[in-house]
Scaffold this active site. Sequence first.
Site, short mmCIF file in Angstrom:
data_model
loop_
_atom_site.label_atom_id
_atom_site.label_comp_id
_atom_site.label_asym_id
_atom_site.label_seq_id
_atom_site.Cartn_x
_atom_site.Cartn_y
_atom_site.Cartn_z
N HIS A 9 1.02 -1.31 -0.03
CA HIS A 9 -0.25 0.33 0.19
C HIS A 9 0.86 1.46 -0.16
O HIS A 9 2.01 1.66 0.39
CB HIS A 9 -1.04 -0.12 1.11
N GLU A 79 -2.00 -7.71 7.53
CA GLU A 79 -0.60 -7.56 7.76
C GLU A 79 -0.58 -8.39 9.02
O GLU A 79 -1.73 -9.01 10.19
CB GLU A 79 -0.40 -6.25 8.30
#
Length: 186
Positions: A9, A79
């Site tokens: 990202h 994550e």
Amino acid sequence: MTDLYLVRHGETEWSKSGQHTSVTDLELTPHGVEQATSLRSRLDASEFGLILSSPRRRALHTAELAGFSDPEITEDLAEWNYGDYEGLTSQQIRQQHHGWRIWFNGCPGGESADDVRARLTRIVARVRASGVDKAICFGHGHASRVLALCWLDFPIIFGQSFPLQVASVSIMGREKESWAVIRWNS
């Protein structure tokens, strides 16, 4: 053979400051928006037969800005759960736990390295079984590094040797008979 594209990202306030961000659902910074938008010139969504994303806003927004408007969302790309270390920098953690490194010491109150590896191994199996030419995963720094290690069948401690920049594109594939890194941090 399927090539697997890994996209981290764009920048968030915490990626900029070095704070560990797993479950905290942050927006991209204005610079992160620019970074994610610039991916559009390097990636063509029509070339990908499998498009996956972490459920976190920063990964989904990066996918959207890069031209991938409808990725399949999977928790397996989230994550690494940092548990008690959420929001802390490595330097802050090391003040309490001298010499700490995620690859060796894990995260109290969070996921174990084995748990992270298990879910990212599922992604590798899914990509390899997909039969598509190209697959892409929008995700995060540590989890994407573990995904690459699963692709290569390397021990998780090797993750320390694969730093991953925000808004970068990395490609996993094959070199003859071996699983390989085709491109890293491009």
